[in-house]
Design an enzyme around this catalytic site. Structure first.
Site, PDB file in Angstrom:
ATOM      1  N   ARG A  60       0.807  -1.223   0.000  1.00 34.42           N
ATOM      2  CA  ARG A  60       0.000   0.000   0.000  1.00 34.42           C
ATOM      3  C   ARG A  60       0.843   1.278   0.000  1.00 34.42           C
ATOM      4  O   ARG A  60       0.515   2.243  -0.686  1.00 34.42           O
ATOM      5  CB  ARG A  60      -0.894  -0.027   1.243  1.00 34.42           C
ATOM      6  CG  ARG A  60      -1.975   1.013   1.256  1.00 34.42           C
ATOM      7  CD  ARG A  60      -2.714   1.033   2.590  1.00 34.42           C
ATOM      8  NE  ARG A  60      -3.047  -0.250   3.119  1.00 34.42           N
ATOM      9  CZ  ARG A  60      -4.251  -0.828   3.028  1.00 34.42           C
ATOM     10  NH1 ARG A  60      -5.230  -0.211   2.418  1.00 34.42           N
ATOM     11  NH2 ARG A  60      -4.464  -2.010   3.571  1.00 34.42           N
ATOM     12  N   CYS A 100     -27.271  -2.726  -6.854  1.00 32.92           N
ATOM     13  CA  CYS A 100     -28.524  -2.883  -6.129  1.00 32.92           C
ATOM     14  C   CYS A 100     -28.346  -3.462  -4.744  1.00 32.92           C
ATOM     15  O   CYS A 100     -28.875  -4.538  -4.434  1.00 32.92           O
ATOM     16  CB  CYS A 100     -29.467  -3.745  -6.953  1.00 32.92           C
ATOM     17  SG  CYS A 100     -29.827  -2.910  -8.481  1.00 32.92           S
ATOM     18  N   TYR A 125      -5.057  -2.152  -3.707  1.00 32.66           N
ATOM     19  CA  TYR A 125      -6.280  -2.872  -3.347  1.00 32.66           C
ATOM     20  C   TYR A 125      -7.514  -2.213  -3.985  1.00 32.66           C
ATOM     21  O   TYR A 125      -8.580  -2.143  -3.375  1.00 32.66           O
ATOM     22  CB  TYR A 125      -6.413  -2.970  -1.822  1.00 32.66           C
ATOM     23  CG  TYR A 125      -5.164  -3.531  -1.184  1.00 32.66           C
ATOM     24  CD1 TYR A 125      -4.802  -4.846  -1.407  1.00 32.66           C
ATOM     25  CD2 TYR A 125      -4.321  -2.741  -0.392  1.00 32.66           C
ATOM     26  CE1 TYR A 125      -3.630  -5.368  -0.858  1.00 32.66           C
ATOM     27  CE2 TYR A 125      -3.155  -3.259   0.158  1.00 32.66           C
ATOM     28  CZ  TYR A 125      -2.825  -4.575  -0.082  1.00 32.66           C
ATOM     29  OH  TYR A 125      -1.671  -5.087   0.457  1.00 32.66           O
TER      30      TYR A 125
HETATM   31  N1  LLP Z   1       3.061  -9.278   2.974  1.00 29.51           N
HETATM   32  C1  LLP Z   1       2.058 -10.125   3.286  1.00 29.51           C
HETATM   33  C2  LLP Z   1       2.370 -11.501   3.695  1.00 29.51           C
HETATM   34  C3  LLP Z   1       0.727  -9.676   3.211  1.00 29.51           C
HETATM   35  O1  LLP Z   1      -0.263 -10.507   3.523  1.00 29.51           O
HETATM   36  C4  LLP Z   1       0.453  -8.336   2.821  1.00 29.51           C
HETATM   37  C5  LLP Z   1      -0.917  -7.849   2.723  1.00 29.51           C
HETATM   38  C6  LLP Z   1       1.547  -7.507   2.487  1.00 29.51           C
HETATM   39  C7  LLP Z   1       2.831  -8.014   2.590  1.00 29.51           C
HETATM   40  C8  LLP Z   1       1.373  -6.099   2.041  1.00 29.51           C
HETATM   41  O2  LLP Z   1       0.823  -5.299   3.029  1.00 29.51           O
HETATM   42  P1  LLP Z   1       0.724  -3.713   2.845  1.00 29.51           P
HETATM   43  O3  LLP Z   1       2.129  -3.176   2.847  1.00 29.51           O
HETATM   44  O4  LLP Z   1       0.043  -3.440   1.551  1.00 29.51           O
HETATM   45  O5  LLP Z   1      -0.076  -3.272   4.000  1.00 29.51           O
HETATM   46  N2  LLP Z   1      -7.424  -5.681   0.879  1.00 29.51           N
HETATM   47  C9  LLP Z   1      -7.023  -4.981   2.081  1.00 29.51           C
HETATM   48  C10 LLP Z   1      -5.571  -5.185   2.393  1.00 29.51           C
HETATM   49  C11 LLP Z   1      -5.165  -6.634   2.587  1.00 29.51           C
HETATM   50  C12 LLP Z   1      -3.701  -6.833   2.838  1.00 29.51           C
HETATM   51  C13 LLP Z   1      -3.336  -8.265   2.820  1.00 29.51           C
HETATM   52  N3  LLP Z   1      -1.952  -8.555   3.001  1.00 29.51           N
HETATM   53  C14 LLP Z   1      -7.368  -3.516   1.953  1.00 29.51           C
HETATM   54  O6  LLP Z   1      -7.931  -3.104   0.924  1.00 29.51           O
HETATM   55  O7  LLP Z   1      -7.147  -2.736   2.870  1.00 29.51           O
END
Ligand code: LLP
Length: 419
Positions: free
Chosen positions: A278, A344, A373
């Site tokens: 992110r 809907c 995401y």
């Molecule tokens: N590494 C692992 C093992 C992960 O499961 C994730 C994210 C990341 C790295 C990356 O995390 P970040 O730096 O992006 O926080 N769909 C959700 C977010 C789910 C994240 C899942 N794992 C949302 O829209 O907020």
């Protein structure tokens, strides 16, 4: 900082007015800024400059678009993948196999084999069972694969419960109190080269404290493992750094994160890996949408119905997430409105009682911070298509994912002849 700014009263992506993209490609459409991606990649790398040769693997799940991955490959990023599909994409984008880490709690036999075929840099094992299965497959093929063991440190990441991954009750990793025993057992298996530990406690973390606690626990585990004679040369600190979604919201900076990591891990004597998603891609993208119509509602604020919906950007419906919503050509006039999509169900609501730029039918607007995401979580619910994606680079732009029309989705369906 991102490159979606007002210029002469029109919101631009770098040097391109968003109205031009809407005209050329239609709406809704995801728009990414190459300069923002590059900037975030460099800021993140710079923040880790105090560490010895850190490995940075972009979490592909945040934005798997090939062009986006290619930009990050150009910045020297590896990839953190969680499926065969993501692995295929990372390789197709030119990320060297050796720079790819395969995470994920349910890698299938065929995905494990795919990783072995590709010769990826590291598997992050989520259980003893997975380790044993991988060892058997690798050994049979005459391979020895570098692995890390993901531990569950039982730390509350203080984020949305659906994106918390480091609590005992979550499905991820092995319990910390069993980690050393499992690591030692896996270290003895032919086919595996157990070389490190991994942790990832959740996403959109707005405080560094839970990360620090998790890393401290990892440090203790590394010492324990070495004391029992295991080799530990690598540690994967995962992702999770939050970003501001709302004007005024403050997230820890990569520099603060880097300083904390340097402090906590000093003396570990390992190569550190990171899996940011992110923080790299979030603010590098917007979802550009057009108002279909404004609908009066009793005495309350009007419903502004836009052509984007929860199938295109799921985060508000799924996590109650806030995305700033701004007009592409603001007049200075503001009003309070409910911002909704055409789907809907009531869950297809982006914002209630939002103080926003006054907008009417035909006006363009953006949901900000949609680069992570966003497109990747889209569905075709309500038989809507998949939204296209555009990458901007200075004064040029290109469609980097075509719009997929509902008819194309329907073309993959079959009605058996016996019906
Ligand atoms: N590494 C692992 C093992 C992960 O499961 C994730 C994210 C990341 C790295 C990356 O995390 P970040 O730096 O992006 O926080 N769909 C959700 C977010 C789910 C994240 C899942 N794992 C949302 O829209 O907020």
């Amino acid at each position: 900082m991102d490159h979606f700014q007002l210029r002469n009263g029109v919101l631009h992506a770098e040097d391109v007015p968003l109205s031009r993209i809407a005209e050329a490609v239609g709406t809704p459409v995801y728009v990414y800024s190459r300069a923002t991606l590059t900037r975030h990649a460099r800021v993140f790398r710079e923040a880790l400059a105090g560490l010895d040769d850190p490995h940075i693997a972009f979490a592909v799940k945040a934005n798997p678009n090939l062009a986006v991955l290619k930009v990050l490959a150009g910045e020297g990023f590896g990839a953190d993948v969680v499926s065969g599909g993501e692995l295929t994409r990372a390789l197709a984008a030119g990320i060297p196999a050796a720079e790819i880490v395969f995470s994920g709690v349910g890698k299938t036999r065929s995905e494990l084999s795919q990783g072995l075929d590709a010769g990826i840099g590291q598997f992050n094992l989520e259980s003893e069972e997975e380790g044993r299965e991988l060892a058997q497959i690798a050994h049979q093929r005459g391979q020895t694969v570098p692995c890390a063991l993901r531990v569950n440190p039982d730390v509350d990441a203080r984020t949305h419960e659906k994106i918390s991954t480091g609590k005992r009750e979550n499905k991820f990793g092995v319990p910390l109190d069993r980690a050393s025993e499992i690591y030692a057992a896996l270290s003895g298996l032919p086919g595996l080269e157990m070389r490190g530990v991994a942790v990832h406690i959740g996403s959109q973390l707005l405080s560094l404290d839970p990360l620090e606690t998790a890393y401290e626990k990892l440090g203790t585990l590394i010492a324990e493992l070495r004391a029992r004679g295991c080799t530990v040369t690598h540690a994967d600190l995962g992702g999770g750094l939050g970003v501001p979604y709302r004007k005024g919201e403050v997230a820890p900076s990569p520099a603060e994160y880097g300083a904390m990591v340097a402090r906590v891990t000093s003396g570990w004597n390992v190569r550190l890996s990171f899996e940011p998603g992110r923080v790299i891609a979030g603010n590098a993208g917007v979802l550009l949408t057009r108002v279909i119509r404004a609908k009066r509602s009793g005495n309350g604020p009007p419903f502004v119905v836009v052509d984007a919906a929860m199938n295109d950007l799921a985060r508000p419906a799924m996590y109650g997430a806030w995305h700033d919503f701004d007009a592409v050509e603001p007049t200075g006039e503001r009003f309070t409105a409910h911002i909704v999509g055409p789907i809907c169900e009531t869950g297809d609501t982006f914002a209630m009682d939002r103080d926003t730029d006054a907008l009417g039918p035909g006006d363009l607007a953006v949901f900000r911070t949609a680069g992570a995401y966003g497109a990747t979580m889209a569905s075709s619910y309500n038989s809507r298509g998949f939204v296209p994606e555009v990458l901007v680079d200075g004064d040029r732009f290109a469609v980097v994912a075509d719009r997929i029309d509902p008819a194309a989705i329907m073309a993959a369906e079959r009605v058996p002849e016996w019906l």
